[in-house]
Motif scaffolding. Structure first.
Motif, short mmCIF file in Angstrom:
data_model
loop_
_atom_site.label_atom_id
_atom_site.label_comp_id
_atom_site.label_asym_id
_atom_site.label_seq_id
_atom_site.Cartn_x
_atom_site.Cartn_y
_atom_site.Cartn_z
N GLY A 24 0.78 -1.22 0.00
CA GLY A 24 0.00 0.00 0.00
C GLY A 24 0.81 1.27 0.00
N THR A 25 2.15 1.17 -0.05
CA THR A 25 2.98 2.38 -0.08
C THR A 25 3.38 2.69 -1.52
N TRP A 26 4.50 2.13 -1.99
CA TRP A 26 4.95 2.45 -3.34
C TRP A 26 4.20 1.65 -4.40
N ASP A 27 3.92 0.38 -4.12
CA ASP A 27 3.25 -0.50 -5.10
C ASP A 27 3.93 -0.40 -6.47
N THR A 28 5.23 -0.61 -6.48
CA THR A 28 6.02 -0.44 -7.70
C THR A 28 7.00 -1.60 -7.85
N TRP A 29 7.06 -2.17 -9.07
CA TRP A 29 8.07 -3.18 -9.38
C TRP A 29 9.39 -2.48 -9.66
N ARG A 54 9.14 -9.66 -22.75
CA ARG A 54 7.74 -9.74 -22.31
C ARG A 54 7.39 -8.58 -21.39
N LEU A 55 8.31 -8.18 -20.53
CA LEU A 55 8.04 -7.04 -19.66
C LEU A 55 7.82 -5.78 -20.49
N ALA A 56 8.61 -5.61 -21.55
CA ALA A 56 8.41 -4.47 -22.44
C ALA A 56 7.02 -4.52 -23.08
N GLU A 57 6.58 -5.72 -23.48
CA GLU A 57 5.24 -5.87 -24.06
C GLU A 57 4.16 -5.55 -23.03
N GLU A 58 4.34 -6.02 -21.80
CA GLU A 58 3.36 -5.74 -20.76
C GLU A 58 3.27 -4.24 -20.48
N LEU A 59 4.41 -3.56 -20.49
CA LEU A 59 4.42 -2.12 -20.26
C LEU A 59 3.73 -1.35 -21.39
N ARG A 85 1.18 -2.41 -22.91
CA ARG A 85 -0.26 -2.64 -22.76
C ARG A 85 -0.85 -1.97 -21.53
N SER A 86 -0.04 -1.83 -20.48
CA SER A 86 -0.58 -1.37 -19.20
C SER A 86 0.48 -0.62 -18.41
N GLU A 87 0.06 0.41 -17.67
CA GLU A 87 0.97 1.12 -16.77
C GLU A 87 1.18 0.36 -15.47
N THR A 88 0.35 -0.66 -15.23
CA THR A 88 0.45 -1.43 -13.99
C THR A 88 0.46 -2.93 -14.27
N LYS A 102 2.79 -0.48 -10.66
CA LYS A 102 3.58 0.34 -11.58
C LYS A 102 4.98 -0.28 -11.73
N VAL A 103 5.72 0.20 -12.72
CA VAL A 103 7.09 -0.25 -12.92
C VAL A 103 8.00 0.97 -12.81
N SER A 104 9.05 0.86 -12.01
CA SER A 104 9.97 1.97 -11.82
C SER A 104 10.53 2.43 -13.17
N SER A 105 10.67 3.74 -13.33
CA SER A 105 11.12 4.28 -14.61
C SER A 105 12.51 3.77 -14.98
N ASN A 106 13.37 3.54 -13.99
CA ASN A 106 14.72 3.11 -14.35
C ASN A 106 14.72 1.66 -14.84
#
Length: 210
Positions: A52-57, A179-184, A186-189, A194-198
């Motif tokens: 519930g804080t960052w919720d970011t990969w 695959r991660l690039a493909e998922e990104l 399609r979706s921001e989450t 979310k996925v860290s910008s770096n």
């Protein structure tokens, strides 16, 4: 330029742009993301923060964080790497900022290595002692912090960390970079976060390195 975030590497056009006074950073994070790769050439992304804080990969990472005030107050040794950082002013280029971060890391190498080894171990204990070698990719960011009302400059040095198998207890996903690039796309989450910008910034370099 105020209150916006910036990301670049050595090949970016942004290198020749100049810093406004408001974005001259007051904090510096020398950061080493660990691109953990398994035998299937999947990479590991984790969420090391409380639910519930960052919720970011993001990649498992650690940083040596220094402030401008700390550097200005420290003894000005010839090899401490602080002079180029303290010389940054309005009108300095983004390339000069990149160079200054690199020199700060070299000048504080012992403290940097200690911080990375300890910090990565705190994220995933099984990675302790595997950080070493030369980064396969480096990029930079300027991010605004509302808490401190100032900018932090990041140097991200990415290291390959090959493992036979790893099943950390914290939330995580093993996924092929393509695959991660493909998922990104399609979706921001993807996978509910979310996925860290770096992470996104490094994907092309990762795909050519593993």
């Amino acid at each position: 330029m105020t209150n916006a975030d910036y990301s670049w590497d050595r090949d970016s056009d942004l290198n020749d742009e100049r810093l406004d006074a408001a974005v001259v950073p007051q904090r510096y994070a020398l950061t080493a993301p660990q691109v953990v790769v398994n035998s299937a050439k999947e990479i590991l992304v984790v969420d090391p923060h409380p639910a519930g804080t960052w919720d970011t990969w993001m990649f498992p990472y650690a940083s040596l964080i220094l402030t401008r005030d700390e550097l200005a107050a420290a003894p000005d040794g010839p090899d401490d790497g602080s002079r180029p950082i303290l010389a940054l002013t309005e009108g300095s280029t983004f390339r000069a900022l990149s160079d200054a971060l690199e020199q700060l890391r070299v000048g504080r190498q012992d403290a940097y290595v200690s911080a990375i080894q300890t910090g990565v171990n705190n994220v995933i204990a099984d990675l302790n002692g595997t950080w070493n070698g030369t980064p396969f990719y480096t990029n930079y960011s300027l991010k605004f912090s509302k808490t401190s009302n100032s900018y932090t400059a990041y140097e991200f040095s990415y290291f390959l960390n090959r493992v036979a198998a790893l099943d950390p207890e914290l939330p995580h996903v093993w996924i092929e970079p393509s695959r991660l690039a493909e998922e990104l796309a399609r979706s921001e989450t993807p996978f509910g976060r979310k996925v860290s910008s770096n992470v996104a910034d490094a994907l092309p370099a990762i795909r050519s390195s593993i």
